[in-house]
Design a protein around this motif. Structure first.
Motif, mmCIF file in Angstrom:
data_model
loop_
_atom_site.group_PDB
_atom_site.id
_atom_site.type_symbol
_atom_site.label_atom_id
_atom_site.label_comp_id
_atom_site.label_asym_id
_atom_site.label_seq_id
_atom_site.Cartn_x
_atom_site.Cartn_y
_atom_site.Cartn_z
ATOM 1 N N LEU A 53 7.519 -8.213 -0.830
ATOM 2 C CA LEU A 53 6.196 -8.607 -1.318
ATOM 3 C C LEU A 53 6.223 -10.016 -1.897
ATOM 4 N N GLN A 54 7.313 -10.359 -2.556
ATOM 5 C CA GLN A 54 7.422 -11.684 -3.184
ATOM 6 C C GLN A 54 7.664 -12.795 -2.177
ATOM 7 N N GLN A 55 8.273 -12.446 -1.054
ATOM 8 C CA GLN A 55 8.640 -13.455 -0.054
ATOM 9 C C GLN A 55 7.401 -13.934 0.695
ATOM 10 N N GLN A 56 7.016 -15.165 0.441
ATOM 11 C CA GLN A 56 5.821 -15.728 1.059
ATOM 12 C C GLN A 56 6.194 -16.483 2.334
ATOM 13 N N GLU A 57 5.564 -16.089 3.431
ATOM 14 C CA GLU A 57 5.812 -16.720 4.720
ATOM 15 C C GLU A 57 4.517 -17.331 5.242
ATOM 16 N N GLU A 58 4.587 -17.938 6.395
ATOM 17 C CA GLU A 58 3.383 -18.559 6.957
ATOM 18 C C GLU A 58 2.300 -17.515 7.208
ATOM 19 N N ARG A 59 2.697 -16.363 7.741
ATOM 20 C CA ARG A 59 1.739 -15.270 7.942
ATOM 21 C C ARG A 59 1.787 -14.328 6.747
ATOM 22 N N PRO A 60 0.630 -13.840 6.298
ATOM 23 C CA PRO A 60 0.628 -12.849 5.212
ATOM 24 C C PRO A 60 1.211 -11.530 5.698
ATOM 25 N N LYS A 61 1.580 -10.675 4.744
ATOM 26 C CA LYS A 61 2.180 -9.391 5.084
ATOM 27 C C LYS A 61 1.390 -8.244 4.466
ATOM 28 N N ILE A 62 1.337 -7.148 5.188
ATOM 29 C CA ILE A 62 0.894 -5.872 4.637
ATOM 30 C C ILE A 62 2.056 -4.901 4.777
ATOM 31 N N ILE A 63 2.541 -4.416 3.658
ATOM 32 C CA ILE A 63 3.659 -3.478 3.609
ATOM 33 C C ILE A 63 3.097 -2.134 3.151
ATOM 34 N N PHE A 64 3.503 -1.065 3.791
ATOM 35 C CA PHE A 64 3.040 0.241 3.315
ATOM 36 C C PHE A 64 4.142 1.276 3.436
ATOM 37 N N PHE A 65 4.080 2.262 2.558
ATOM 38 C CA PHE A 65 5.040 3.365 2.585
ATOM 39 C C PHE A 65 4.275 4.679 2.583
ATOM 40 N N HIS A 66 4.868 5.698 3.227
ATOM 41 C CA HIS A 66 4.174 6.977 3.357
ATOM 42 C C HIS A 66 5.165 8.104 3.594
ATOM 43 N N CYS A 67 4.752 9.310 3.209
ATOM 44 C CA CYS A 67 5.443 10.521 3.652
ATOM 45 C C CYS A 67 4.526 11.173 4.686
ATOM 46 N N ILE A 68 4.200 12.433 4.551
ATOM 47 C CA ILE A 68 3.246 13.053 5.465
ATOM 48 C C ILE A 68 1.877 13.155 4.798
ATOM 49 N N ALA A 69 1.831 13.829 3.644
ATOM 50 C CA ALA A 69 0.556 14.000 2.950
ATOM 51 C C ALA A 69 0.147 12.747 2.172
ATOM 52 N N GLY A 70 1.104 11.888 1.863
ATOM 53 C CA GLY A 70 0.786 10.713 1.060
ATOM 54 C C GLY A 70 0.621 11.042 -0.413
ATOM 55 N N GLU A 71 1.213 12.148 -0.843
ATOM 56 C CA GLU A 71 1.056 12.574 -2.233
ATOM 57 C C GLU A 71 2.383 12.765 -2.959
ATOM 58 N N ASP A 72 3.306 13.510 -2.361
ATOM 59 C CA ASP A 72 4.504 13.930 -3.074
ATOM 60 C C ASP A 72 5.592 12.848 -3.089
ATOM 61 N N PHE A 124 0.820 -1.204 0.000
ATOM 62 C CA PHE A 124 0.000 0.000 0.000
ATOM 63 C C PHE A 124 0.856 1.257 0.000
ATOM 64 N N ARG A 125 0.277 2.325 -0.522
ATOM 65 C CA ARG A 125 0.764 3.681 -0.294
ATOM 66 C C ARG A 125 -0.287 4.379 0.563
ATOM 67 N N THR A 126 0.148 5.298 1.409
ATOM 68 C CA THR A 126 -0.805 5.995 2.277
ATOM 69 C C THR A 126 -0.203 7.319 2.736
ATOM 70 N N ASN A 127 -1.013 8.106 3.405
ATOM 71 C CA ASN A 127 -0.461 9.283 4.076
ATOM 72 C C ASN A 127 -0.021 8.868 5.472
ATOM 73 N N SER A 128 0.552 9.800 6.220
ATOM 74 C CA SER A 128 1.051 9.467 7.555
ATOM 75 C C SER A 128 -0.102 9.129 8.500
ATOM 76 N N PRO A 129 0.029 8.042 9.263
ATOM 77 C CA PRO A 129 -0.990 7.702 10.258
ATOM 78 C C PRO A 129 -0.886 8.519 11.547
ATOM 79 N N VAL A 130 0.065 9.446 11.613
ATOM 80 C CA VAL A 130 0.244 10.243 12.833
ATOM 81 C C VAL A 130 -0.835 11.314 12.917
ATOM 82 N N GLN A 131 -1.495 11.370 14.068
ATOM 83 C CA GLN A 131 -2.440 12.444 14.359
ATOM 84 C C GLN A 131 -2.142 12.972 15.758
#
Length: 232
Positions: free
Chosen positions: A150-169, A37-44
């Motif tokens: 993302l390609q590495q498959q393990e017993e548990r699934p993974k959710i990987i995400f990256f973000h800056c602050i706004a989630g845009e630039d 995933f891509r997202t904005n910062s989860p910090v509030q």
């Protein structure tokens, strides 16, 4: 003017943290049981909205027609550099120190102040050949790490995400680099997508950073027309 605007932006981002914005939580890729995933910062404020972020990601996974992963491993990549937002970094680092069940990596992204399309074509292409040597962001490193995880498959699934602050630039820059390198998107496709995540274009520094990576990927037959300039 530009210098004072930058100082104002740094001060502003140290105080304004808006938390998870669902429209900026975007499923980028899926391989096997794993999701990117891509997202904005989860910090509030002083809190890190991990539960809200996971809810938004599960909703996007369901909307895409996939089965939501059960008890996924979480790996967050922050693209924010320390002085860009002291409060953002402090809150995020504190959260992950207290939640060792999650994985956290910091990969600061800066973009570029030089528009490769403002240079003579031969010079832009020449510099692009040596992009991994001189370019700080070197999207080769981060996009490869995201892809390998993302390609590495393990017993548990993974959710990987990256973000800056706004989630845009900077997020848009990394997103564009990933989809051009691994999903056969053109520079035009990636930039148009980034510019429509919200009702504004991505910052020129991030656009130029993505543009340089397009020129580099051209040497591998990827990225398409790097001279594209949107009319809107």
């Amino acid at each position: 003017m530009g210098f004072y605007y930058l100082i104002f932006l740094i001060i502003l981002t140290n105080f304004v943290q808006c938390g998870v914005i669902p429209s900026r939580v975007i499923l980028v890729d899926k391989i096997g049981k794993n999701f990117l995933f891509r997202t904005n910062s989860p910090v509030q404020g002083d809190s890190y909205q991990m539960s809200e972020l996971q809810e938004a990601m599960i909703e996007k996974i369901t909307q895409a027609g996939y089965q939501p992963p059960q008890d996924p491993k979480i790996h967050s990549y922050s693209l924010v550099w320390f002085y860009d937002s002291i409060k953002q970094n402090y809150t995020e680092n504190k959260y992950f120190k207290n939640h060792t069940e999650y994985q956290f990596s910091q990969y600061p992204i800066f973009g570029s102040i030089i528009n490769p399309n403002s240079l003579p074509s031969f010079l832009a292409k020449f510099l692009a050949k040596y992009y991994p040597i001189w370019n700080h962001d070197n999207l080769n490193v981060l996009t490869k790490e995201l892809r390998n995880s993302l390609q590495q498959q393990e017993e548990r699934p993974k959710i990987i995400f990256f973000h800056c602050i706004a989630g845009e630039d900077r997020t848009g820059q990394v997103f564009g680099g990933y989809v051009m390198r691994y999903m056969n998107w053109t520079y035009q496709n990636a930039l148009d997508f980034d510019n429509h995540v919200e009702e504004r274009k991505i910052h020129n520094a991030s656009k130029y950073g993505l543009n340089w990576y397009c020129y580099y990927l051209n040497n591998q037959g990827k990225g398409g027309d790097c001279t594209y300039e949107p009319e809107y």
